[in-house]
Design an enzyme around this catalytic site. Structure first.
Site, mmCIF file in Angstrom:
data_model
loop_
_atom_site.group_PDB
_atom_site.id
_atom_site.type_symbol
_atom_site.label_atom_id
_atom_site.label_comp_id
_atom_site.label_asym_id
_atom_site.label_seq_id
_atom_site.Cartn_x
_atom_site.Cartn_y
_atom_site.Cartn_z
ATOM 1 C CD GLU A 210 -3.005 -0.838 -0.016
ATOM 2 O OE1 GLU A 210 -3.155 0.311 -0.478
ATOM 3 O OE2 GLU A 210 -3.592 -1.841 -0.477
ATOM 4 C CB SER B 207 -59.202 -4.472 -13.143
ATOM 5 O OG SER B 207 -59.477 -3.832 -14.374
#
Length: 792
Positions: free
Chosen positions: A116, A488
């Site tokens: 890193e 409906s």
């Protein structure tokens, strides 16, 4: 500029003049590096970067306070637990084991620094050369350049978004410089190694060691340390349990880096490479109930505030974990089946693949970090593409080949005649799904949304709730928040009102055309149609509801009065203002939520009682003490909202819908006790099915968030009903069919139940019979008969 000119502007003799003396050290360093990179002198670089540096100097004092970095306190989680004891979700839960920097093994620190930030102890928070390299690359297209130091990662993870923009990078740099000015290197490394996210809900390397290896960080080996050190870059892509091949490649690379930086000898590295790692089995929640958990979180937060995340509350809900998972799968399948019928919209993104084969996997892993798998809908990057064959690589690193029928859903994207933006080519980010036989298909993430909710009509307990296709994509809970036209599926409430006005299952009503001026509709002239565009003339009310005849529903509402119907539907929990008293109410032109519909249909299912939905059964604290408990609702006179005989007769009518009407495919369940109603709104914007039996009510809705046509042939019976059936097949498996007994006040005439006072010849016997049918186009059989006559 000539030397003489430079002399004219040189400072007077004496101590060396520094025009940037008042600038922060980081700004001077950045300026010098930028000048070096551009091949310019320091003074020439000033001309290019003065404005930028001033802007940075102004922004620096406004950066957020970093005190929270060293003062973080883990939270006691809020846990959501199903009725059958399954963990459905946790909030505030973070797997952390704080370990002082002096107690973190050297091998773990070495592995992290090697991969890193190898120059961590040398820089002031920013690797200027790396930042410049990334900045130059971003002028054309963003590519990972490894420019982020450990301090910059800390700044990004705590305070910034993950978007890859120049502005965010600038703030990342500034925050890193501020952190370095206030904390020591050892403090920074301690915070980073304890708080970086490493997947599996683990924060920090001590917690990750327990999660992945089931062992203390103190006992970590070189090989294990290298494996864990590979996680910060992309926890899911390099997860050794989910993606072992890719994680292994990165681990080996980190071991090489440790050798290069002098942390390992060649012999130690070789020993580490040969070690076989053994992982702890991951125990993650298997039930997809994110919408349930989030609803609970909101309800609990409204009551307990910030203590929600600190008291260790356990919330026991009414959800059945097994049924919840069935509902989740059923709804996703329904939406995915619909999506396969839609036009392919193209890849989600494109990435440039490196020319060197050894670099391709890392680039794919990086690209897919921004396109996470969506359960069974996996993200992949295409490496080969032709109309007959596509090869793609998954996040796991696995290479798959798609051919034949698996290419049909994206055929337009493989055609040379298709638009370039939709073209599937190497570098395209696509979605794939694996079939039951192990075959792969290319597809796309649905744009259409849906909702599912099931509840017990006897006490209101919610058994399953799925608020949408994907919680990570949209937190909007369509079960509770989506106000949509019911179409409906609202008709039963109009028919229920009509029963009180003398209508019976045998009332003959004319299915003939109608026309209304603006005063009847509240808006504009209206000439309604049936869904299929046909008119069938007089028919019994029972058949009209089964076939969902619009003209019949409108005539019924016209006869009983819109104002009366508007008042009647409030008995089911509907707000009158959301259902204006116009004739369009007969076709469900108001708005409802799926949860409302479940509560309304429960009134029919339980014999006429209105109950409130219940999700939370009880709440306990971390010591098991009951803080609150929901008492079971009792069906008594205080909650009766319609007469028992009305509910009973409506159930008989709605069973006809599932036997011979628009929901006749439900007969595949082979249950005589189910009833329900399909719903398709005008222009097919919404598709519904609401159905029940005495022990369970379930409602399904499907539509787009921004309403648009689902398709001319898409209906509630075709889209929503299959989802409902798949759920009910499991939920009712152990429940024998049953029906509520006929209540007082009804009588059986032939095969139809009626109110005693409205038997044959009484009540409303017919309606609209004076209206004429328009000339009808001949049927296919009639057309053939006519042709035969001419042939003769």
């Amino acid at each position: 500029m000539s030397d003489s000119a430079r002399a004219d502007t040189a400072p007077p003799a004496g101590p060396r003049w520094d025009p940037f003396k008042s600038w922060p050290g980081w700004a001077r360093n950045l300026l010098r590096v930028a000048g070096w990179a551009a091949g310019l002198s320091l003074s020439a670089a000033v001309t290019l970067l003065t404005l930028v540096a001033i802007a940075l100097s102004v922004a620096y004092p406004n950066l957020p306070d970093i005190a929270g970095l060293s003062d973080y306190r883990p939270k006691l989680p809020l846990r959501v637990i199903s009725a059958d004891g399954v963990m459905l979700g946790e909030f505030g839960e973070e797997r952390r084991q704080f370990t002082p920097i002096g107690q973190i093994p050297k091998v773990m620190k070495d592995a992290v620094l090697a991969i890193e930030d190898a120059h961590f102890y040398e820089h002031g928070g920013v690797d200027y050369k790396g930042v410049l390299r990334a900045g130059i690359a971003s002028l054309s297209e963003f590519k990972s350049q490894g420019a982020s130091t450990i301090t910059m990662q800390l700044a990004r993870n705590f305070y910034l978004s993950t978007e890859k923009t120049f502005t965010r990078k600038i703030y990342e740099i500034l925050l890193a410089l501020k952190i370095e000015s206030q904390l020591s290197k050892e403090q920074i490394l301690e915070i980073y190694m304890n708080q970086i996210y490493l997947g599996q809900r683990a924060y920090g390397f001590a917690a990750a060691s327990e999660v992945y290896f089931g062992k203390s960080l103190h006992d970590i080996t070189v090989a294990e340390a290298a494996m864990l050190a590979g996680l910060p870059k992309a926890p899911s892509a390099y997860n050794p349990i989910a993606n072992p091949r890719r994680a292994k490649v990165r681990q080996q690379y980190i071991i090489d880096r440790m050798v290069e930086n002098g942390y390992l000898t060649v012999e130690q590295a070789e020993t580490a490479r040969q070690q076989t790692l053994r992982y702890r089995s991951a125990v993650e929640p298997k039930v997809h109930a994110q919408y349930v958990a989030e609803t609970v979180r909101q309800l609990i937060y409204a009551q307990y505030g910030e203590e929600t995340y600190s008291r260790g509350l356990n919330v026991h809900v009414t959800i059945n974990a097994t049924e919840q998972e069935v509902a989740y799968r059923a709804l996703r399948k329904g939406l995915m089946d619909y999506e396969r019928r839609q036009v392919y919209r193209g890849p989600e993104a494109y990435v440039d693949l490196p020319s060197k084969a050894k670099d391709i996997d890392a680039r794919i892993a990086e690209a897919l970090a921004d396109h996470m798998d969506n359960d069974e809908l996996l993200a992949a990057v295409v490496v080969e593409a032709s109309p007959k064959r596509v090869v793609a690589v998954l996040q796991s690193g696995e290479s798959i080949t798609v051919t034949g029928d698996g290419l049909k859903p994206v055929a337009s994207g493989l055609s040379e005649r298709g638009p370039p933006k939709n073209r599937i080519r190497p570098g395209a980010v696509v979605r794939v799904v694996k079939g039951p036989k192990g075959d792969w298909s290319l597809t796309q993430q649905p744009e259409v949304e849906g909702a599912f909710v099931a509840m017990q009509p006897t006490d209101g307990q919610i058994r399953a709730m799925v608020g949408g296709f994907d919680f990570d994509k949209s937190k909007f809970n369509h079960v509770t928040q989506a106000w949509r036209q019911p179409g409906s599926s609202f008709k039963p409430f109009i028919y229920s009102a009509a029963l009180e006005r003398g209508f019976t299952p045998l009332t003959t009503i004319n299915d003939a055309p109608l026309f209304f001026d603006a005063t009847a509709t509240g808006s504009q002239p209206w000439e309604p149609k049936n869904f299929d565009g046909k008119f069938e003339g007089p028919m019994p009310l029972r058949q009209a509801l089964a076939k969902s005849k619009n003209m019949v529903s409108i005539r019924i509402l016209q006869a009983i009065g819109p104002a009366y119907a508007q008042d009647w539907v409030t008995r089911f929990g509907f707000e009158p203002e959301k259902h204006p008293a116009f004739l369009t109410m007969a076709l469900g032109a108001g708005v409802v939520t799926p949860l409302q519909m479940a509560g309304a249909y429960s009134v029919f299912a339980n014999g006429g009682y209105r109950i409130n939905p219940v999700l939370i059964a009880r709440v306990t604290d971390s010591k098991g003490r009951v803080l609150q408990e929901t008492k079971p609702q009792v069906l008594d006179a205080s909650v009766r909202t319609i007469d028992a005989r009305n509910a009973f007769m409506m159930t008989q009518l709605l069973r006809e819908v599932t036997r011979s009407g628009t929901a006749a495919r439900a007969t595949a369940l082979r249950r005589p006790d189910i009833a329900g109603k399909t719903g398709t709104t005008n222009d097919s914007l919404d598709a519904w099915f609401a159905g029940y039996q005495p022990d369970l009510v379930a409602v399904v809705w499907i539509g787009y968030d921004t309403p648009r046509k689902l398709g001319d042939r898409e209906t509630g019976g075709g889209l929503a009903l299959p989802v409902w059936m798949e759920y009910m097949a499991t939920a009712l498996k152990s429940i024998p069919p049953r029906s509520l007994p006929p209540p007082e006040g009804v009588a059986l005439h032939g095969s139809d139940w009626m109110y005693e006072e409205f038997g044959p010849g009484a009540g409303v016997t017919s309606l609209g019979m004076e209206d004429q049918l328009p000339p009808q186009a001949p049927s296919e059989d009639e057309r053939k008969s006519i042709l035969d006559l001419f042939k003769r």
